[in-house]
Design a protein around this motif. Structure first.
Motif, PDB file in Angstrom:
ATOM      1  N   SER A   1       2.133 -10.704 -10.305  1.00 38.51           N
ATOM      2  CA  SER A   1       1.281  -9.807  -9.523  1.00 38.51           C
ATOM      3  C   SER A   1       0.362  -8.946 -10.372  1.00 38.51           C
ATOM      4  O   SER A   1      -0.504  -8.265  -9.833  1.00 38.51           O
ATOM      5  CB  SER A   1       2.154  -8.901  -8.643  1.00 38.51           C
TER       6      SER A   1
ATOM      7  N   SER B   1      -7.867  -9.279 -11.270  1.00 37.22           N
ATOM      8  CA  SER B   1      -7.170  -9.061  -9.999  1.00 37.22           C
ATOM      9  C   SER B   1      -7.256 -10.291  -9.103  1.00 37.22           C
ATOM     10  O   SER B   1      -6.361 -10.535  -8.287  1.00 37.22           O
ATOM     11  CB  SER B   1      -7.737  -7.837  -9.273  1.00 37.22           C
ATOM     12  N   ASP B   2      -8.327 -11.076  -9.243  1.00 33.92           N
ATOM     13  CA  ASP B   2      -8.450 -12.299  -8.453  1.00 33.92           C
ATOM     14  C   ASP B   2      -7.381 -13.328  -8.823  1.00 33.92           C
ATOM     15  O   ASP B   2      -6.984 -14.143  -7.979  1.00 33.92           O
ATOM     16  CB  ASP B   2      -9.833 -12.925  -8.645  1.00 33.92           C
TER      17      ASP B   2
ATOM     18  N   ASP C   1      -5.704  -5.536  -5.004  1.00 33.66           N
ATOM     19  CA  ASP C   1      -6.187  -6.201  -3.795  1.00 33.66           C
ATOM     20  C   ASP C   1      -5.023  -6.527  -2.873  1.00 33.66           C
ATOM     21  O   ASP C   1      -3.928  -6.886  -3.330  1.00 33.66           O
ATOM     22  CB  ASP C   1      -6.889  -7.525  -4.137  1.00 33.66           C
TER      23      ASP C   1
ATOM     24  N   GLY D   1      -2.388  -8.183  -5.516  1.00 34.50           N
ATOM     25  CA  GLY D   1      -2.712  -8.631  -6.863  1.00 34.50           C
ATOM     26  C   GLY D   1      -3.403  -7.519  -7.619  1.00 34.50           C
ATOM     27  O   GLY D   1      -4.264  -6.828  -7.056  1.00 34.50           O
TER      28      GLY D   1
ATOM     29  N   ARG E   1      -3.674  -9.260  -0.542  1.00 37.02           N
ATOM     30  CA  ARG E   1      -3.888 -10.686  -0.367  1.00 37.02           C
ATOM     31  C   ARG E   1      -3.850 -11.079   1.109  1.00 37.02           C
ATOM     32  O   ARG E   1      -3.200 -10.429   1.923  1.00 37.02           O
ATOM     33  CB  ARG E   1      -2.815 -11.473  -1.127  1.00 37.02           C
ATOM     34  N   SER E   2      -4.534 -12.191   1.412  1.00 35.65           N
ATOM     35  CA  SER E   2      -4.498 -12.817   2.738  1.00 35.65           C
ATOM     36  C   SER E   2      -4.978 -11.885   3.837  1.00 35.65           C
ATOM     37  O   SER E   2      -4.535 -11.989   4.989  1.00 35.65           O
ATOM     38  CB  SER E   2      -3.076 -13.314   3.071  1.00 35.65           C
ATOM     39  N   SER E   3      -5.886 -10.961   3.508  1.00 32.03           N
ATOM     40  CA  SER E   3      -6.364 -10.036   4.535  1.00 32.03           C
ATOM     41  C   SER E   3      -7.146 -10.766   5.629  1.00 32.03           C
ATOM     42  O   SER E   3      -7.098 -10.378   6.802  1.00 32.03           O
ATOM     43  CB  SER E   3      -7.224  -8.942   3.906  1.00 32.03           C
TER      44      SER E   3
ATOM     45  N   ASP F   1      -9.949  -4.328   1.512  1.00 27.02           N
ATOM     46  CA  ASP F   1      -8.615  -4.671   1.008  1.00 27.02           C
ATOM     47  C   ASP F   1      -8.486  -4.453  -0.497  1.00 27.02           C
ATOM     48  O   ASP F   1      -7.591  -4.998  -1.129  1.00 27.02           O
ATOM     49  CB  ASP F   1      -8.271  -6.122   1.347  1.00 27.02           C
ATOM     50  N   ARG F   2      -9.354  -3.622  -1.074  1.00 30.11           N
ATOM     51  CA  ARG F   2      -9.306  -3.368  -2.520  1.00 30.11           C
ATOM     52  C   ARG F   2      -9.395  -1.875  -2.803  1.00 30.11           C
ATOM     53  O   ARG F   2     -10.132  -1.150  -2.145  1.00 30.11           O
ATOM     54  CB  ARG F   2     -10.447  -4.096  -3.224  1.00 30.11           C
TER      55      ARG F   2
ATOM     56  N   ARG G   1      -1.225 -12.855  -8.229  1.00 23.60           N
ATOM     57  CA  ARG G   1      -0.565 -13.057  -6.937  1.00 23.60           C
ATOM     58  C   ARG G   1       0.901 -13.374  -7.207  1.00 23.60           C
ATOM     59  O   ARG G   1       1.283 -13.736  -8.322  1.00 23.60           O
ATOM     60  CB  ARG G   1      -1.243 -14.148  -6.105  1.00 23.60           C
TER      61      ARG G   1
ATOM     62  N   ASP H   1       1.022  -9.670   0.383  1.00 26.35           N
ATOM     63  CA  ASP H   1       1.090  -9.707  -1.077  1.00 26.35           C
ATOM     64  C   ASP H   1      -0.043  -8.857  -1.645  1.00 26.35           C
ATOM     65  O   ASP H   1      -1.025  -8.549  -0.954  1.00 26.35           O
ATOM     66  CB  ASP H   1       0.976 -11.147  -1.582  1.00 26.35           C
TER      67      ASP H   1
END
Length: 242
Positions: free
Chosen positions: A189, A181-182, A53, A143, A55-57, A97-98, A185, A141
């Motif tokens: 990572s 994956s959630d 994923d 994950g 991050r922060s998309s 984003d995945r 981070r 970032d």
């Protein structure tokens, strides 16, 4: 909008009553595999699922014009897909984003983890420096979650419409990989399930620093399916070839 309740009901009855047939496989199926139909067929095997994923998309979408966000997505997708391909995996899904990569065969867990370590290398050595240079933003970032086990692939959607059909994956491993994956981070990572961890070879279990052998993984726990499952996280990555 015209939806025919009788037609839909008849089709649902037929789907629920049909006899389902599973075929055992040892490779990742293609979407166009002729063994898969929109009837009662599925392909079953042992797979390793890797979800990565960005991050922060959502924050990126607020911070930049949509054209800029589209460029970031494309850069992320390109690096992640190339990493999966280099690791002998197969990309089977994009969801904004995945990205989902799937691995099969005796080395599936090692290949997936090696891919993940290189994905973080892509982030550290390529994506972050270039995004910082262009957008003066250091929040990018990724994950990664990895899970291994039995799963069933089947076709879903509308059989005659290429735009409304795809493969879906049924079983705990794809769901667990998504959950892992959630959690992942910076700096940890990568998260992997216990089954994946147990299949790893020495090169993906340990690294060497200043001549000392170091375990790359830290034991953790995750709530999953009304219980606790053992998992492992890593803050390491592999450098890219120069």
């Amino acid at each position: 909008m015209d939806l025919d309740a009788r037609s839909l009901g008849n089709k649902v009855d037929a789907l629920l009553e049909e006899r389902f047939h599973e075929v055992s496989i040892d490779t990742v199926p293609e979407a166009g595999d002729r063994r898969l139909t929109h009837g009662g067929t599925g392909l079953a095997g042992e797979f390793t699922f890797l979800y990565v994923d960005m991050r922060s998309s959502s924050a990126l979408s607020w911070a930049y014009r949509r054209q800029s966000v589209a460029k970031l997505y494309k850069a992320f997708h390109h690096c992640m897909v190339e990493a999966v391909k280099a690791g002998n995996g197969r990309v089977r899904s994009f969801d904004g984003d995945r990205v989902l990569g799937i691995f099969a065969g005796a080395s599936r867990a090692d290949q997936a983890v090696d891919t993940a370590l290189h994905m973080v290398g892509c982030k550290e050595e390529i994506l972050v420096p270039k995004i910082q240079a262009k957008y003066q933003n250091d929040s990018f970032d990724i994950g990664i979650g990895i899970a291994t086990g039995p799963a069933l692939a089947m076709k879903a959607g509308v059989g005659y419409d290429m735009n409304n059909r795809d493969l879906v994956w049924i079983g705990d491993p794809p769901n667990l990989g998504s959950k892992l994956s959630d959690l992942a981070r910076e700096p940890e990572s990568i998260y992997i399930c216990r089954t994946t961890f147990d299949l790893l070879g020495i090169s993906n279990r340990y690294t060497t620093k200043s001549g000392e052998k170091i375990d790359m993984w830290e034991k953790k726990a995750l709530s999953f399916n009304d219980g606790q499952v053992e998992c492992y996280s890593s803050a390491w990555y592999r450098k890219l070839i120069r």
